[in-house]
Enzyme design. Structure first.
Site, PDB file in Angstrom:
ATOM      1  NE  ARG A  13       1.256  -1.194  -5.981  1.00 39.89           N
ATOM      2  CZ  ARG A  13       1.071   0.415  -5.319  1.00 39.89           C
ATOM      3  NH1 ARG A  13       1.053   0.906  -4.241  1.00 39.89           N
ATOM      4  NH2 ARG A  13       1.169   1.141  -5.766  1.00 39.89           N
ATOM      5  CG  ASP A  68       8.907   8.172  -4.272  1.00 41.47           C
ATOM      6  OD1 ASP A  68       7.993   7.994  -3.436  1.00 41.47           O
ATOM      7  OD2 ASP A  68       9.223   7.271  -4.515  1.00 41.47           O
ATOM      8  CB  CYS A 104       4.142   8.897  -6.652  1.00 41.91           C
ATOM      9  SG  CYS A 104       5.597   8.285  -5.164  1.00 41.91           S
ATOM     10  NE  ARG A 142      -1.223   5.625 -10.667  1.00 39.19           N
ATOM     11  CZ  ARG A 142      -1.055   4.876  -9.569  1.00 39.19           C
ATOM     12  NH1 ARG A 142      -0.635   5.579  -8.254  1.00 39.19           N
ATOM     13  NH2 ARG A 142      -1.287   3.263 -10.030  1.00 39.19           N
TER      14      ARG A 142
HETATM   15  N1   CP Z   1       1.106   6.196  -6.141  1.00 38.63           N
HETATM   16  C1   CP Z   1       0.943   5.378  -5.398  1.00 38.63           C
HETATM   17  O1   CP Z   1       1.374   4.799  -6.240  1.00 38.63           O
HETATM   18  O2   CP Z   1      -0.006   5.374  -4.710  1.00 38.63           O
HETATM   19  P1   CP Z   1      -0.814   3.655  -4.104  1.00 38.63           P
HETATM   20  O3   CP Z   1       0.599   3.182  -3.655  1.00 38.63           O
HETATM   21  O4   CP Z   1      -1.385   4.320  -2.938  1.00 38.63           O
HETATM   22  O5   CP Z   1      -1.104   3.128  -4.394  1.00 38.63           O
HETATM   23  N1  NVA Z   2       8.726   4.522  -4.347  1.00 40.64           N
HETATM   24  C1  NVA Z   2       7.932   4.087  -3.488  1.00 40.64           C
HETATM   25  C2  NVA Z   2       6.347   4.111  -4.445  1.00 40.64           C
HETATM   26  C3  NVA Z   2       5.241   4.268  -3.792  1.00 40.64           C
HETATM   27  C4  NVA Z   2       3.735   4.646  -4.426  1.00 40.64           C
HETATM   28  C5  NVA Z   2       7.618   2.337  -3.169  1.00 40.64           C
HETATM   29  O1  NVA Z   2       8.221   1.665  -3.625  1.00 40.64           O
HETATM   30  O2  NVA Z   2       7.379   2.035  -1.849  1.00 40.64           O
END
Ligand code: CP
Ligand code: NVA
Length: 306
Positions: A103, A225, A265, A293
């Site tokens: 991530r 979102d 999400c 998920r």
């Molecule tokens: N939707 C999602 O990716 O949640 P987190 O940021 O909590 O992993």
């Molecule tokens: N668009 C949001 C999604 C989080 C799961 C972000 O990138 O923070």
């Protein structure tokens, strides 16, 4: 299937449908308590530059349920790109573990990991895309709506990473997707073009709007979102002003189909992009998405690392 999942467009329609089948099969096994150790002895390294609840817990739980193990690497642990270069981290991890989930802020960090690792690399959200989320989302849509073809999915809010992956997947699966954003918050032109080209082949469509009531007209699915994503905290106040009128609330839902499902999400900013009554109401499937998920990613892990 390719070695990595960096973009949702790394998958074909057939591969996505196969993943959903396997996910449903393993979801059933979890419910029945049937062991399914497809990744016995395998290890996944999980690199996080940003916070997470769902992504961390579902990948970690998923690896455990598959008979493997997951290592959580927090931002301060490896200081990716500072203590050690991204290619060097990829080369080292490739000697010890069987897969990497990352991530990141920059999307290039995920592509650099994938290019330099000899093991599969999975994008667990970058500034550009969130493919694992979208696998769970279309699995959820399949469970609630059956078929994808002819389905109308309406995005309302920021043209962000989740929106980008949803557009590409809609293009691949033949879904009609509308993207409604305030002017200046449209998704990147190159991704819109790529999604539209995919849609042309699949019989779907990707259409941009600025008026939410027009965008959600007769929608089967409404998706929203947060207005400020992780990394955009400094723009939050300006974004709160610019996104007024783009809230998913009961009045907006009246313009969609009666059996519309509402997706997010998560995490949600209640009272901003979505109201409590909609998020907790009868149309909401957000917890199904969150649950899926786990199941969708397990299918992905088995296909890539099995
Ligand atoms: N939707 C999602 O990716 O949640 P987190 O940021 O909590 O992993
Ligand atoms: N668009 C949001 C999604 C989080 C799961 C972000 O990138 O923070």
């Amino acid at each position: 299937m390719r070695k990595d999942l960096v973009s949702i467009a790394d998958l074909t329609k057939e591969e996505m449908l196969e993943l959903f089948e396997l996910a449903i099969e393993m979801k059933d096994k979890v419910k029945k308590g049937v062991e399914h150790h497809h990744l016995k002895g395998k290890v996944l390294a999980m690199i996080f530059e940003k916070p997470s609840l769902r992504t961390r817990v579902t990948f970690e739980t998923g690896m455990y349920q598959l008979g493997g193990y997951a290592i959580y690497l927090a931002p301060q642990d490896i200081k990716l790109g500072q203590r050690e270069s991204v290619p060097d981290v990829a080369r080292n991890l490739s000697r010890w573990v069987d897969g990497i989930m990352a991530r990141t802020f920059a999307h290039k960090t995920v592509t650099d990991l994938a290019e330099n690792a000899t093991i599969p690399v999975i994008n667990g959200l970058s500034d550009l895309e969130h493919p694992c989320q979208i696998l769970a989302d279309f699995l959820t849509i399949k469970e609630h709506k059956g078929d994808f073809e002819g389905l109308k999915l309406a995005w309302v809010g920021d043209g962000n990473n989740v929106c980008n992956s949803l557009m590409l997947a809609s293009g691949i699966l033949g879904v009609h997707m509308t993207v409604t954003t305030p002017a200046g918050y449209e998704p990147p032109e190159d991704i819109v073009k790529q999604a539209q080209e995919l849609a042309q082949k699949s019989g779907g469509s990707i259409t941009l709007y600025n008026d939410p009531f027009e965008g959600v007209k007769d929608a089967d699915v409404i998706y929203t979102d947060v207005w400020a994503s992780m990394g955009q905290e400094a723009e939050r106040e300006k974004r709160l002003r610019d996104f007024q009128g783009y809230q998913v609330n009961s009045k907006l839902l009246e313009n969609a189909k009666n059996d519309v499902i509402v997706m997010h999400c998560l995490p949600a900013h209640r009272g901003e992009e979505i109201t409590d009554d909609v998020l907790d109401g009868p149309h909401s499937v957000v917890l199904d998405e969150a649950e899926n998920r786990l199941h969708a990613q397990k299918a992905l892990l088995v296909k890539l690392m099995g």
